[in-house]
Design a protein around this motif. Structure first.
Motif, PDB file in Angstrom:
ATOM      1  N   ILE A  44      -3.934   3.234 -10.268  1.00 30.29           N
ATOM      2  CA  ILE A  44      -4.973   3.039  -9.401  1.00 30.29           C
ATOM      3  C   ILE A  44      -5.483   1.825 -10.150  1.00 30.29           C
ATOM      4  CG2 ILE A  44      -7.422   3.620  -9.017  1.00 30.29           C
ATOM      5  CD1 ILE A  44      -5.343   5.098  -7.267  1.00 30.29           C
ATOM      6  N   MET A  66      -3.368  -1.243  -8.993  1.00 30.17           N
ATOM      7  CA  MET A  66      -3.643  -1.148  -7.468  1.00 30.17           C
ATOM      8  C   MET A  66      -4.995  -2.298  -7.206  1.00 30.17           C
ATOM      9  SD  MET A  66      -4.148   1.442  -4.695  1.00 30.17           S
ATOM     10  CE  MET A  66      -6.007   1.564  -5.194  1.00 30.17           C
ATOM     11  N   ILE A  83       1.854   7.159  -6.763  1.00 31.41           N
ATOM     12  CA  ILE A  83       0.845   8.086  -6.915  1.00 31.41           C
ATOM     13  C   ILE A  83       1.409   9.411  -6.857  1.00 31.41           C
ATOM     14  CG2 ILE A  83      -1.361   8.664  -6.206  1.00 31.41           C
ATOM     15  CD1 ILE A  83      -2.066   5.861  -5.919  1.00 31.41           C
ATOM     16  N   TYR A  91       2.320   2.023  -3.575  1.00 32.99           N
ATOM     17  CA  TYR A  91       1.499   2.372  -4.266  1.00 32.99           C
ATOM     18  C   TYR A  91       1.280   4.169  -4.168  1.00 32.99           C
ATOM     19  CZ  TYR A  91       0.085  -1.901  -6.365  1.00 32.99           C
ATOM     20  OH  TYR A  91      -0.128  -3.077  -7.127  1.00 32.99           O
ATOM     21  N   ASN A  92       1.226   4.317  -2.857  1.00 36.32           N
ATOM     22  CA  ASN A  92       0.924   5.780  -2.354  1.00 36.32           C
ATOM     23  C   ASN A  92       2.020   6.452  -2.796  1.00 36.32           C
ATOM     24  OD1 ASN A  92      -1.961   5.750  -1.115  1.00 36.32           O
ATOM     25  ND2 ASN A  92      -0.853   4.597   0.560  1.00 36.32           N
ATOM     26  N   SER A 148       0.991  -1.228   0.264  1.00 39.44           N
ATOM     27  CA  SER A 148       0.010   0.220  -0.171  1.00 39.44           C
ATOM     28  C   SER A 148       0.884   1.482   0.058  1.00 39.44           C
ATOM     29  CB  SER A 148      -0.831  -0.024   1.247  1.00 39.44           C
ATOM     30  OG  SER A 148      -1.648   1.188   1.223  1.00 39.44           O
ATOM     31  N   ASN A 194      -4.655  10.107  -1.656  1.00 38.36           N
ATOM     32  CA  ASN A 194      -3.652  10.607  -2.366  1.00 38.36           C
ATOM     33  C   ASN A 194      -3.834  11.032  -3.850  1.00 38.36           C
ATOM     34  OD1 ASN A 194      -1.042  10.462  -0.930  1.00 38.36           O
ATOM     35  ND2 ASN A 194      -1.585   8.441  -0.645  1.00 38.36           N
ATOM     36  N   THR A 237      -6.204   4.429   1.347  1.00 40.91           N
ATOM     37  CA  THR A 237      -5.267   5.497   1.376  1.00 40.91           C
ATOM     38  C   THR A 237      -4.769   6.002  -0.116  1.00 40.91           C
ATOM     39  OG1 THR A 237      -3.774   3.958   1.446  1.00 40.91           O
ATOM     40  CG2 THR A 237      -4.412   4.635   3.580  1.00 40.91           C
ATOM     41  N   SER A 238      -4.920   5.062  -1.048  1.00 37.97           N
ATOM     42  CA  SER A 238      -4.518   5.596  -2.337  1.00 37.97           C
ATOM     43  C   SER A 238      -5.555   6.505  -3.067  1.00 37.97           C
ATOM     44  CB  SER A 238      -4.506   4.160  -3.307  1.00 37.97           C
ATOM     45  OG  SER A 238      -3.473   3.371  -2.835  1.00 37.97           O
ATOM     46  N   ASP A 295      -4.280  -5.025  -1.888  1.00 34.68           N
ATOM     47  CA  ASP A 295      -4.505  -3.553  -1.314  1.00 34.68           C
ATOM     48  C   ASP A 295      -5.810  -2.942  -2.223  1.00 34.68           C
ATOM     49  OD1 ASP A 295      -3.210  -1.216  -0.207  1.00 34.68           O
ATOM     50  OD2 ASP A 295      -3.506  -0.351  -2.024  1.00 34.68           O
TER      51      ASP A 295
END
Length: 491
Positions: free
Chosen positions: A217, A220, A201, A197-198, A194, A235, A231-232, A226
């Motif tokens: 996205i 993901m 991004i 990915y954040n 996770s 962001n 959280t993504s 995830d």
């Protein structure tokens, strides 16, 4: 057999009585609140006592202290439990201690601790922690060299090490390097988590690569691990807001809200903050109502976040109402929440209200922190009341930061104050301010001393010992200042 007994003992700890758990070390440390001062006092009392404590208590207490950024008391506890109580550290414990040393005493001290570790303890955990310290300290060359060293030693690399490196590149303004790190991770068979990915991004957002963000996205969402994360989308919404794509941001926030099935407090707070950035006061209040319905007690941090958002949206009456709600039910008076409203009053020119709230907070047992004094300092500087601003600087330095570190005024603040004394030809004022600064900083800097020289010259004041003083202070000034220094140093 020994392992069975060990496991059995661990299992039994979870079945301890309520009284036993209430007397646990972390409860003792936080019984008077979570401020740095009260925690240190309780810790000192415990360390002077001969009360027995279990390792699980120490581990959990260290975690709670670290979560609250109370690194100095955490480090002290970690050290004393070894030197005085004979607690044996695992390699995982040593990695945590290394992190605490870096945060409380600086990276050079952490490097020395790492060097002194037994060779058997220098594994992926301690190397990874040192790498994270370098990345947080923005020490790019050391971080990259250590990463190469870890590869040479064939240490098992995880997403955490790569995440640290990618965060470093993002912070130093090199987000374009992040995609290459992602490809290296994937080629090594390391699955993005996770956090990966954040940070990916955010890096693409910083490059204004909106289509890239949307591709991440999609990827993901295909990753089962995830797929349910929120959280993504937080962001993603932030990236859209920065790009001015407000409709897309609003859709991302709706998706965030949908994925917050477990009622995560942080998700509610991000929703409030991001709707605030969209200027959508209606949605801010709607999420606030949902947050309050989802938890038996509303946390201080939630009130703080809500008040800050309302202040930013210029909804002062709403912020005041929210503050009154918190104040009526709070058990301990959190100066941070008062500061949010004090800052709003000061910024709006409502000095009397700001001062009255500070005094009310003091009556309720809260002590002004460095931020409180900084708020008033900014107000006084803006209004040309330099003497009162200097008093605030003195108070802020004396109070220090909540984590035990020193509070230091900004370079701009120092320049503004010294420029005032120079213009007013106020040598005594400049000298007094210099003494205040020395209590907060190790090196005052040549710019301050050069201003002091000009102040003496403008006032027509001399000081025969000035040259000797500058040598003792080990200060190097410009050629123009040296000439003035010779003038003011005459007998």
């Amino acid at each position: 057999m020994a392992l069975t007994q060990q496991l059995g003992r661990t299992k039994n700890v979870t079945r301890r009585s309520k009284k036993y758990l209430e007397e646990a070390l972390y409860h003792r440390l936080f019984k008077d609140g979570s401020s740095e001062i009260s925690v240190r006092q309780q810790l000192n009392q415990f360390l002077k006592s001969s009360k027995r404590v279990y390792k699980w208590e120490v581990d959990l207490t260290l975690k709670k202290l670290r979560d609250r950024k109370l690194y100095y008391p955490a480090l002290k506890l970690s050290e004393i439990m070894v030197t005085k109580r004979g607690l044996n550290k695992t390699v995982s414990d040593q990695a945590i201690h290394l992190d605490l040393v870096a945060k409380a005493r600086g990276i050079p001290a952490a490097e020395n601790y790492f060097i002194d570790l037994p060779e058997a303890s220098k594994n992926h955990l301690t190397y990874g922690t040192l790498l994270n310290c370098y990345c947080k300290g923005l020490m790019t060359e050391k971080a990259e060299a250590l990463m190469e060293k870890m590869k040479e030693l064939n240490l098992p690399l995880s997403s955490m090490s790569y995440n640290s490196l990618m965060t470093l590149y993002s912070k130093i303004g090199q987000p374009e390097r992040v995609p290459d790190i992602i490809q290296e991770m994937k080629s090594c068979g390391i699955v993005p988590d996770s956090y990966t990915y954040n940070v990916w991004i955010r890096a693409l957002g910083a490059m204004n690569d909106i289509s890239g963000v949307e591709r991440v996205i999609e990827e993901m969402n295909k990753d089962a691990e995830d797929a349910d994360g929120w959280t993504s989308y937080s962001n993603m919404a932030s990236v859209y807001i920065d790009a001015g794509l407000f409709d897309k941001a609003a859709k991302a926030l709706k998706e965030l809200e949908k994925r917050n099935a477990r009622k995560d407090l942080s998700a509610f707070q991000f929703l409030i903050t991001l709707y605030g950035r969209l200027g959508n006061l209606h949605e801010v209040y709607r999420i606030w109502r949902s947050l309050r319905l989802s938890f038996r007690k509303t946390a201080n941090i939630s009130y703080l976040n809500m008040i800050q958002v309302l202040v930013n949206l210029k909804d002062l009456p709403g912020a005041e109402k929210c503050f009154r709600e918190w104040q009526s039910g709070c058990s301990t008076y959190d100066i941070r929440i008062a500061n949010a409203l004090i800052g709003a009053y000061a910024k709006g020119g409502l000095l009397e209200k700001a001062l009255e709230l500070k005094e009310r907070a003091c009556r309720r047992g809260a002590k002004p922190n460095a931020k409180t004094w900084e708020i008033f300092m900014d107000y006084y500087l803006k209004n040309g009341e330099i003497k009162l601003a200097v008093d605030c600087v003195a108070n802020a330095i004396s109070t220090g930061r909540g984590d035990g570190g020193k509070w230091v005024p900004s370079s701009e603040t120092i320049r503004t104050v010294m420029r005032h004394f120079e213009q007013e030809k106020d040598v005594d004022g400049a000298e007094s301010f210099l003494e205040i600064l020395k209590k907060g900083v190790d090196q005052v800097g040549e710019e301050v001393f050069e201003s002091l020289i000009r102040t003496y010259a403008a006032a027509g004041r001399t000081s025969p010992l000035m040259c000797r003083r500058f040598k003792m202070e080990k200060v190097e000034v410009s050629e123009a200042s040296k000439k003035l220094l010779e003038v003011i140093s005459v007998e």
